[in-house]
Design an enzyme around this catalytic site. Structure first.
Site, short mmCIF file in Angstrom:
data_model
loop_
_atom_site.label_atom_id
_atom_site.label_comp_id
_atom_site.label_asym_id
_atom_site.label_seq_id
_atom_site.Cartn_x
_atom_site.Cartn_y
_atom_site.Cartn_z
N ASP A 9 5.32 9.78 3.14
CA ASP A 9 4.53 8.91 2.27
C ASP A 9 5.37 7.64 2.08
O ASP A 9 6.59 7.66 2.26
CB ASP A 9 4.29 9.64 0.95
CG ASP A 9 3.64 8.76 -0.09
OD1 ASP A 9 2.64 8.10 0.24
OD2 ASP A 9 4.16 8.71 -1.24
N LEU A 10 4.74 6.53 1.73
CA LEU A 10 5.49 5.27 1.58
C LEU A 10 5.91 5.03 0.12
O LEU A 10 7.10 5.02 -0.21
CB LEU A 10 4.62 4.10 2.08
CG LEU A 10 5.21 2.70 1.92
CD1 LEU A 10 6.47 2.52 2.75
CD2 LEU A 10 4.15 1.64 2.33
N ASP A 11 4.90 4.84 -0.75
CA ASP A 11 5.16 4.48 -2.15
C ASP A 11 5.82 5.66 -2.88
O ASP A 11 5.21 6.73 -2.99
CB ASP A 11 3.85 4.12 -2.87
CG ASP A 11 3.20 2.86 -2.29
OD1 ASP A 11 3.92 1.89 -2.05
OD2 ASP A 11 1.97 2.85 -2.10
N THR A 17 7.52 1.31 -5.15
CA THR A 17 6.53 0.28 -5.47
C THR A 17 5.72 0.64 -6.72
O THR A 17 4.94 -0.19 -7.20
CB THR A 17 5.55 0.08 -4.30
OG1 THR A 17 5.23 1.37 -3.82
CG2 THR A 17 6.16 -0.76 -3.19
N LYS A 45 -0.35 7.81 -9.10
CA LYS A 45 0.47 7.99 -7.89
C LYS A 45 -0.35 8.68 -6.80
O LYS A 45 -0.94 9.73 -7.03
CB LYS A 45 1.71 8.82 -8.20
CG LYS A 45 2.77 8.02 -8.89
CD LYS A 45 4.08 8.77 -8.94
CE LYS A 45 5.14 7.93 -9.62
NZ LYS A 45 6.31 8.71 -9.99
N SER A 114 0.28 6.92 4.40
CA SER A 114 0.14 6.33 3.06
C SER A 114 -1.31 5.94 2.77
O SER A 114 -2.05 5.57 3.67
CB SER A 114 1.00 5.06 2.98
OG SER A 114 0.68 4.32 1.82
N ALA A 115 -1.67 6.00 1.49
CA ALA A 115 -3.02 5.58 1.07
C ALA A 115 -3.12 4.05 1.01
O ALA A 115 -4.22 3.50 0.96
CB ALA A 115 -3.31 6.15 -0.32
N LYS A 145 -6.20 11.11 -0.15
CA LYS A 145 -5.49 12.34 -0.50
C LYS A 145 -6.16 12.87 -1.76
O LYS A 145 -6.51 12.08 -2.63
CB LYS A 145 -4.01 12.05 -0.77
CG LYS A 145 -3.26 11.47 0.44
CD LYS A 145 -1.87 10.97 0.04
CE LYS A 145 -1.18 10.28 1.20
NZ LYS A 145 0.15 9.74 0.87
N GLU A 169 6.57 13.90 0.25
CA GLU A 169 5.58 13.34 -0.68
C GLU A 169 6.04 13.37 -2.12
O GLU A 169 6.67 14.33 -2.55
CB GLU A 169 4.31 14.20 -0.63
CG GLU A 169 3.10 13.58 0.00
CD GLU A 169 2.53 12.36 -0.70
OE1 GLU A 169 2.89 12.07 -1.85
OE2 GLU A 169 1.70 11.68 -0.09
N ASP A 170 5.71 12.31 -2.89
CA ASP A 170 6.08 12.30 -4.32
C ASP A 170 4.88 12.54 -5.23
O ASP A 170 5.06 12.61 -6.44
CB ASP A 170 6.74 10.96 -4.70
CG ASP A 170 5.74 9.82 -4.71
OD1 ASP A 170 4.91 9.74 -3.77
OD2 ASP A 170 5.78 9.01 -5.65
#
Ligand code: BG6
Ligand code: MG
Length: 222
Positions: A9-11, A17, A45, A114-115, A145, A169-170
């Site tokens: 995942d990115l963020d 971010t 999130k 990522s979303a 997601k 994933e966070d």
């Protein structure tokens, strides 16, 4: 299992971010007279832009029509872009780049899931745009997601079966998406919140190849 791809995942996993999303939503909620706290921000999130706005309007008990909603989302995004345009490679979270390089050096495919529709801009700002073997994001994936589409798309792009993928994933919704995709999932954050992840670490600075291979054995034992 044999791990052949890691999907990030990115963020909140590669870059932080969430603080910029918060500041941009806060500006909107201040304008609308909605009380919006950092703990409310936790609920956003992994959630898409429009779904985040729905949650915020629900918190403020505000009802608006679709054209107003689109305008609010557009405004929030323009403020958010102002923040991410200032991002630099220093904002890559500790350990992320080192771990990605280790994976690539040992022939494990590395993808992003990522979303965010702003993924290309963020990757460019932090100079990670040519690091991932594949990028699935809000621009080429449409089901949010916890739908598994984003991770299945990323796995398909690198040609690895879901059973050989591990997702980092966070967000609770992202962990559900990884499990729905039939993948293993390492939660990034707190085990009290990320209860469904197979394993939880505090951040990618805790990850290395040896730890990943130990996890392979753990995943096999359920
Ligand atoms: C996710 C974030 O990665 O992307 C969410 O965790 C955000 O907070 C979502 O709403 C969509 O991002 P964007 O950049 O398309 O508005
Ligand atoms: Mg995230």
């Amino acid at each position: 299992m044999q791990i052949k791809a890691c999907i990030f995942d990115l963020d909140g996993v590669i870059v932080d971010t969430a603080k910029y999303h918060y500041l941009a939503w806060k500006r909107l909620t201040d304008d609308l007279g909605i009380v919006f706290t950092e703990s409310d921000n936790e609920r956003l999130k992994g959630v898409s832009r429009m779904a985040s706005l729905d949650i915020i309007l629900q918190i403020g008990k505000v009802e608006v029509d679709i054209s107003e909603k689109e305008e609010y989302a557009r405004l929030k995004n323009s403020w958010y872009i102002d923040y991410i345009n200032q991002m630099t490679p220093d904002e890559i979270l500790p350990g992320a780049l080192r771990f990605i390089r280790e994976l690539k050096a040992s022939n494990i495919r590395v993808a992003l899931g990522s979303a965010s529709k702003n993924t290309p801009l963020i990757l460019e700002r932090v100079r990670l745009n040519s690091v991932f073997d594949a990028v699935a994001d809000g621009n080429n994936v449409h089901k949010a997601k916890p739908d598994p589409e984003v991770f299945l798309t990323a796995a398909g792009m690198v040609g690895v079966k879901p059973a050989n993928c591990v997702v980092f994933e966070d967000a609770v919704a992202g962990i559900k998406a990884a499990l729905n995709a039939g993948m293993k999932c390492v939660g990034i954050g707190s085990p009290e919140i990320l209860t469904e992840a197979h394993i939880v670490v505090k951040g990618l600075d805790e990850m290395n190849l040896d730890r990943l291979h130990d996890m392979e054995k753990l995943f096999d034992n359920g």
